[in-house]
Design a protein around this motif. Structure first.
Motif, PDB file in Angstrom:
ATOM      1  N   CYS A  63      39.208 -19.569 -73.213  1.00 42.73           N
ATOM      2  CA  CYS A  63      37.757 -19.364 -73.319  1.00 42.73           C
ATOM      3  C   CYS A  63      37.370 -18.323 -72.272  1.00 42.73           C
ATOM      4  O   CYS A  63      37.781 -18.422 -71.112  1.00 42.73           O
ATOM      5  N   HIS A  89      38.015 -25.819 -77.661  1.00 44.94           N
ATOM      6  CA  HIS A  89      37.326 -25.025 -76.658  1.00 44.94           C
ATOM      7  C   HIS A  89      37.970 -23.641 -76.554  1.00 44.94           C
ATOM      8  O   HIS A  89      38.925 -23.433 -75.817  1.00 44.94           O
ATOM      9  N   THR A 120      34.661 -17.809 -70.730  1.00 41.94           N
ATOM     10  CA  THR A 120      33.866 -18.359 -69.629  1.00 41.94           C
ATOM     11  C   THR A 120      34.663 -19.336 -68.772  1.00 41.94           C
ATOM     12  O   THR A 120      34.528 -19.363 -67.554  1.00 41.94           O
ATOM     13  N   HIS A 121      35.518 -20.159 -69.396  1.00 41.46           N
ATOM     14  CA  HIS A 121      36.164 -21.263 -68.675  1.00 41.46           C
ATOM     15  C   HIS A 121      37.666 -21.124 -68.484  1.00 41.46           C
ATOM     16  O   HIS A 121      38.285 -21.966 -67.854  1.00 41.46           O
ATOM     17  N   CYS A 155      33.103 -22.165 -77.509  1.00 40.80           N
ATOM     18  CA  CYS A 155      32.547 -22.616 -76.229  1.00 40.80           C
ATOM     19  C   CYS A 155      31.081 -23.012 -76.358  1.00 40.80           C
ATOM     20  O   CYS A 155      30.290 -22.328 -76.995  1.00 40.80           O
TER      21      CYS A 155
HETATM   22 ZN    ZN Z   1      34.059 -22.232 -72.422  1.00 37.69          ZN
END
Ligand code: ZN
Length: 223
Positions: free
Chosen positions: A153, A164, A155-156, A169
């Protein structure tokens, strides 16, 4: 009026004068309507109706027998490509048994079964789709050694939750890139998330410690 039989023109004249509205072109169009290709998305009754309508239309002019209508139906159903087994079974029946009524009973049943299987399949596909991420291949990262599959992901970072990914996300940071994956992070987050419950032991080294490591001097030698 007696039917003149000598020439085709005479027949046309006969049709025009006797029936007024129905001519050879009309009968030709009627045949086209009878043979119009039925689609598996239509109710099967549409096919029966188009055959019966054609028979009715031609009744006083150029009779379409039940046997002709049945043959037209079988040809049509064969071309539809969805009744292979039902047609095989139909062909096993004797000529006498192959009436319009029998045809309707036989293929109405076959169509019911066909639709039941279709519905079951669709539900199956829907269930699978809800369990598996859509963009599975694009986001999969296979970990060397363990073979654990992880998902990226933007962002993560990388984690084991297949739902995910950059695309799925639910808490995207500003500038989030949905196309980012393990092969092309597009400048995204470079964290590998620990499994749920795994205790963090690692601590980012301080600048001095890092410099010492780079000089291959153990931290103990500093004092
Ligand atoms: Zn994420």
């Amino acid at each position: 009026m007696d039917m003149p039989r000598s020439t085709a023109l005479a027949i046309l004249t006969h049709l025009d004068t006797t029936y007024g509205k129905v001519n050879a072109d009309d009968l030709e169009d009627n045949m086209k309507r009878m043979h119009a290709q039925w689609s598996p998305t239509q109710p099967i009754e549409d096919l029966y109706n188009q055959l019966k309508d054609a028979q009715k239309f031609a009744a006083d002019h150029d009779t379409i027998s039940d046997k002709m209508a049945v043959r037209a139906a079988i040809k049509n159903l064969t071309n539809s490509g969805v009744f292979t087994d039902a047609i095989k079974d139909w062909r096993k029946m004797s000529d006498d048994a192959q009436t319009m009524d029998a045809l309707q009973t036989h293929f109405t049943e076959a169509d019911k079964e066909r639709r039941r299987i279709l519905t079951t399949k669709e539900v199956g596909y829907a269930n699978k789709a809800s369990m598996k991420p859509v963009n599975e291949t694009a986001n999969k990262v296979i970990m060397h050694g363990s073979g654990t599959v992880m998902y990226y992901c933007w962002t993560h970072g990388l984690g084991t939750n297949s739902n995910h990914t950059s695309k799925d996300c639910t808490k995207k940071a500003p500038g989030h890139k949905t196309e980012a994956n393990g092969d092309d992070m597009l400048g995204g987050c470079c964290i590998i998330r620990r499994k749920a419950g795994e205790r963090a032991v690692f601590r980012r080294p301080q600048r001095q410690e890092r410099e010492n490591e780079e000089n291959q001097q153990p931290p103990a030698n500093r004092t």
